[in-house]
Every structure is written in structure tokens, then in C-alpha cells.
Enzyme design. Structure first.
Site, mmCIF file in Angstrom:
data_model
loop_
_atom_site.group_PDB
_atom_site.id
_atom_site.type_symbol
_atom_site.label_atom_id
_atom_site.label_comp_id
_atom_site.label_asym_id
_atom_site.label_seq_id
_atom_site.Cartn_x
_atom_site.Cartn_y
_atom_site.Cartn_z
ATOM 1 N N SER A 174 -0.271 8.304 1.510
ATOM 2 C CA SER A 174 0.090 8.751 0.164
ATOM 3 C C SER A 174 0.243 10.257 0.181
ATOM 4 C CB SER A 174 -1.006 8.379 -0.843
ATOM 5 O OG SER A 174 -0.838 9.098 -2.056
ATOM 6 N N TYR B 292 -9.674 8.153 -3.167
ATOM 7 C CA TYR B 292 -8.343 7.738 -2.721
ATOM 8 C C TYR B 292 -7.711 8.810 -1.833
ATOM 9 C CZ TYR B 292 -3.542 5.921 -3.073
ATOM 10 O OH TYR B 292 -2.289 5.419 -2.786
HETATM 11 P P1 NDP Z 1 0.059 -3.107 -4.926
HETATM 12 O O1 NDP Z 1 -1.275 -3.124 -5.584
HETATM 13 O O2 NDP Z 1 1.257 -3.380 -5.729
HETATM 14 O O3 NDP Z 1 0.041 -4.098 -3.650
HETATM 15 C C1 NDP Z 1 -1.009 -3.961 -2.729
HETATM 16 C C2 NDP Z 1 -0.765 -4.893 -1.553
HETATM 17 O O4 NDP Z 1 -1.862 -4.707 -0.639
HETATM 18 C C3 NDP Z 1 -0.761 -6.335 -1.985
HETATM 19 O O5 NDP Z 1 0.152 -7.068 -1.206
HETATM 20 C C4 NDP Z 1 -2.190 -6.767 -1.681
HETATM 21 O O6 NDP Z 1 -2.308 -8.148 -1.363
HETATM 22 C C5 NDP Z 1 -2.506 -5.955 -0.444
HETATM 23 N N1 NDP Z 1 -3.934 -5.801 -0.293
HETATM 24 C C6 NDP Z 1 -4.787 -5.090 -1.067
HETATM 25 N N2 NDP Z 1 -6.046 -5.277 -0.663
HETATM 26 C C7 NDP Z 1 -5.981 -6.121 0.404
HETATM 27 C C8 NDP Z 1 -6.953 -6.681 1.264
HETATM 28 N N3 NDP Z 1 -8.263 -6.438 1.104
HETATM 29 N N4 NDP Z 1 -6.534 -7.481 2.269
HETATM 30 C C9 NDP Z 1 -5.221 -7.752 2.441
HETATM 31 N N5 NDP Z 1 -4.250 -7.263 1.644
HETATM 32 C C10 NDP Z 1 -4.640 -6.451 0.639
HETATM 33 O O7 NDP Z 1 0.148 -1.669 -4.256
HETATM 34 P P2 NDP Z 1 1.412 -0.837 -3.712
HETATM 35 O O8 NDP Z 1 2.445 -1.735 -3.186
HETATM 36 O O9 NDP Z 1 1.756 0.168 -4.727
HETATM 37 O O10 NDP Z 1 0.695 -0.040 -2.526
HETATM 38 C C11 NDP Z 1 0.924 -0.342 -1.159
HETATM 39 C C12 NDP Z 1 0.446 0.848 -0.333
HETATM 40 O O11 NDP Z 1 1.135 2.015 -0.752
HETATM 41 C C13 NDP Z 1 -1.042 1.150 -0.507
HETATM 42 O O12 NDP Z 1 -1.582 1.558 0.733
HETATM 43 C C14 NDP Z 1 -1.039 2.307 -1.489
HETATM 44 O O13 NDP Z 1 -2.186 3.112 -1.377
HETATM 45 C C15 NDP Z 1 0.215 3.032 -1.067
HETATM 46 N N6 NDP Z 1 0.779 3.917 -2.082
HETATM 47 C C16 NDP Z 1 1.213 3.432 -3.276
HETATM 48 C C17 NDP Z 1 1.742 4.299 -4.231
HETATM 49 C C18 NDP Z 1 2.234 3.863 -5.547
HETATM 50 O O14 NDP Z 1 2.511 4.728 -6.403
HETATM 51 N N7 NDP Z 1 2.407 2.558 -5.812
HETATM 52 C C19 NDP Z 1 1.817 5.733 -3.943
HETATM 53 C C20 NDP Z 1 1.356 6.135 -2.651
HETATM 54 C C21 NDP Z 1 0.849 5.244 -1.766
HETATM 55 P P3 NDP Z 1 -3.205 -9.171 -2.239
HETATM 56 O O15 NDP Z 1 -2.916 -8.891 -3.669
HETATM 57 O O16 NDP Z 1 -2.748 -10.523 -1.737
HETATM 58 O O17 NDP Z 1 -4.635 -8.887 -1.845
#
Ligand code: NDP
Length: 237
Positions: A132, A146
Site C-alpha cells: 500500500s 496497517y
Molecule cells: P477486499 O477486502 O475487497 O478483499 C480482500 C481479499 O483478501 C478477499 O479476497 C479476502 O478473501 C482476502 N483475505 C482477507 N483475509 C484473508 C485471510 N485471512 N485468508 C485468505 N484470504 C483473505 O480488499 P482489497 O481487494 O481492497 O485489498 C486487497 C489488497 O490490497 C490488500 O492487501 C490491501 O491491503 C491492499 N490495498 C487495498 C487498497 C484499497 O484501497 N482497496 C489500497 C492499498 C492496498 P475472503 O473474503 O474470502 O477471506
């Protein structure tokens, strides 16, 4: 045919948001894709049905389950470590168990998944971690846990880049700014503050982040390693 035809790709956290977009892009490019999920079985099943990718239940917070899932994937060409969680708030009152869980998913899992992927990975493979912009810049209070986690993955990428570099494997971090997902909806209460700090005043689409990931995974990016690639609409400049 594309440079990804037949390549073996694993995306950790592919059921929703940025991870689901990355799954879609690699499938469209001809790769064989599997992705993990934990809390969203219905969303995972929908992505699998839509794309033909394979969904694997593996909680990134559970070290043994995570390592077993990565090991079972065999010799990968490309590993995308995307699964992540965000909690914001005053560190004086934030739930310590939630902070522990964030560190488990955003930091510990990145280390163990990266190491395990590298163990069996083909030469000239790719490991891409979704960090991020908050790994570099903290635009206000409430981001400590975070931001700490996203700074930590920069070190993991630099270290693994050295460890696996002799095999041609590259390891990089893609650092988004605000991206319109469940985690950070474009219409959410923090959006005006975020847009105010950006040169391009909107959330990114998950597809835009996926495009950068596919560039780094491409053979043309063979000499880019140990870097952080920021895609934040100018939030961090
Ligand atoms: P979402 O919350 O929309 O999706 C998160 C994804 O991660 C889901 O597919 C979820 O799967 C999976 N996940 C979370 N916890 C677990 C776990 N314990 N085990 C396996 N899978 C897991 O988040 P984003 O798509 O927005 O974020 C994706 C990445 O991008 C993250 O690392 C986030 O920090 C990073 N990011 C996002 C930003 C944003 O503005 N959206 C900005 C900067 C970075 P499930 O629900 O099945 O557990």
C-alpha cells in the site's frame, strides 16, 4: 497465445476486490490460475464459476494451512500475495486481537507464502506482493498498524529478491492508493479526505492495479526486482 499461456499462477485472496481482478486478468491471458479465500466462500465460488480458476480455502492467518496450500500448488510460475485486511483507529483503543490478526495476515503470511512459493517455483518466476502507499506515507492518524504492515512487506520483497534472484525470480511490491473495493469503497466516508490528497482525485479501479501486476509478471520485467511500484493517483507525491 500470450506470454502467460499455460503459466501456473496462484493468487492469495482472490475471492473479492483487487485479488479477484488479478484472477480475471491472468485467466484472460491464458494462465492456469488458482486462488485462495477464507471468509467469503460464496464470492470465491462465483469467481471460480465465472473464470474457471480453482478456488482453494486457506486462511492466511493460519500458518500451517497457508503453507500447506502453497506447497500443494506445486511449482508455480507466478505468486501474487494479495490477501490483506485493514483496521483503522486510535492505537490507544484498537482491539489488540484485531491488530495481531492484521499482522498475521498482512505480514507473517507474506513471509511464509513468499518463502514457500520460492521453494518450488520455476526459475524466472515472479512473486508480487500487494502492499500500500501507506507503506511510504501516512496521510493522517489511525493508520499505524496497517502502515506498519505495509512497510514490513517492502523489506520482505527486498530480502526475497536477494534470496531468489540467482534463480531469475523477481520479487516486487505493488503499492496501491485508494482502490474501489469492499475494503475502501469509492463512496465511503474517507473518500473526500483521500481524494483531497491525490493529484488524480478518484479511487483506482481494481483492473488498473491488476494491469500493473501483469506487467511485473511479464518476461519484459525480468530486471525489475526488490522494488515498490506505486499506483496511487499521486497520493504519495
Ligand atoms: P477486499 O477486502 O475487497 O478483499 C480482500 C481479499 O483478501 C478477499 O479476497 C479476502 O478473501 C482476502 N483475505 C482477507 N483475509 C484473508 C485471510 N485471512 N485468508 C485468505 N484470504 C483473505 O480488499 P482489497 O481487494 O481492497 O485489498 C486487497 C489488497 O490490497 C490488500 O492487501 C490491501 O491491503 C491492499 N490495498 C487495498 C487498497 C484499497 O484501497 N482497496 C489500497 C492499498 C492496498 P475472503 O473474503 O474470502 O477471506
Amino acid at each position: 497465445m500470450s506470454e502467460f499461456t499455460g503459466k501456473s499462477v496462484m493468487v492469495l485472496g482472490g475471492s473479492r476486490g483487487i485479488g479477484a481482478a488479478i484472477v480475471r486478468h491472468f485467466v484472460a491471458a491464458g494462465a492456469k490460475v488458482q486462488f485462495s479465500y477464507s471468509g467469503s466462500p460464496d464470492a470465491a465460488a462465483a469467481v471460480a464459476a465465472e473464470t474457471g480458476a480453482t478456488a482453494v480455502k486457506a486462511d492466511s492467518a493460519n500458518r500451517d494451512e497457508l503453507i500447506a496450500a502453497v506447497a500443494a500448488a506445486g511449482a508455480l510460475d507466478i505468486m501474487i500475495i494479495n490477501a490483506g485486511v485493514a483496521i483503522m483507529g486510535d492505537p490507544l483503543t484498537l482491539d489488540p486481537d484485531a491488530v495481531d490478526r492484521l499482522i498475521d495476515i498482512n505480514v507473517r503470511a507474506v513471509y511464509f507464502a513468499g518463502v514457500e512459493a520460492g521453494r518450488q517455483m520455476h526459475d524466472n518466476g515472479r512473486i508480487i506482493i500487494i502492499g500500500s502507499v501507506n507503506g511510504d506515507r501516512v496521510p493522517g492518524p489511525g493508520f499505524t498498524a496497517y502502515a506498519m504492515s505495509k512497510s514490513a512487506v517492502q523489506g520482505a520483497a527486498r530480502g526475497l529478491a536477494r534470496d531468489f534472484g540467482p534463480r531469475g525470480i523477481t520479487v516486487n511490491v505493488v503499492q496501491p492508493g485508494p482502490v474501489d473495493t469492499d475494503m475502501n469503497p469509492a463512496g465511503g466516508p474517507m473518500a473526500p479526505m483521500m481524494h483531497g490528497a491525490m493529484a488524480i482525485k478518484r479511487h483506482a479501479h481494481a483492473d488498473e492495479v491488476a494491469s500493473m501486476v501483469l506487467f511485473l509478471a511479464n518476461p519484459v520485467a525480468a530486471m525489475i526486482t526488490g522494488t515498490t511500484q506505486t499506483i496511487d493517483g499521486g497520493l504519495g507525491i
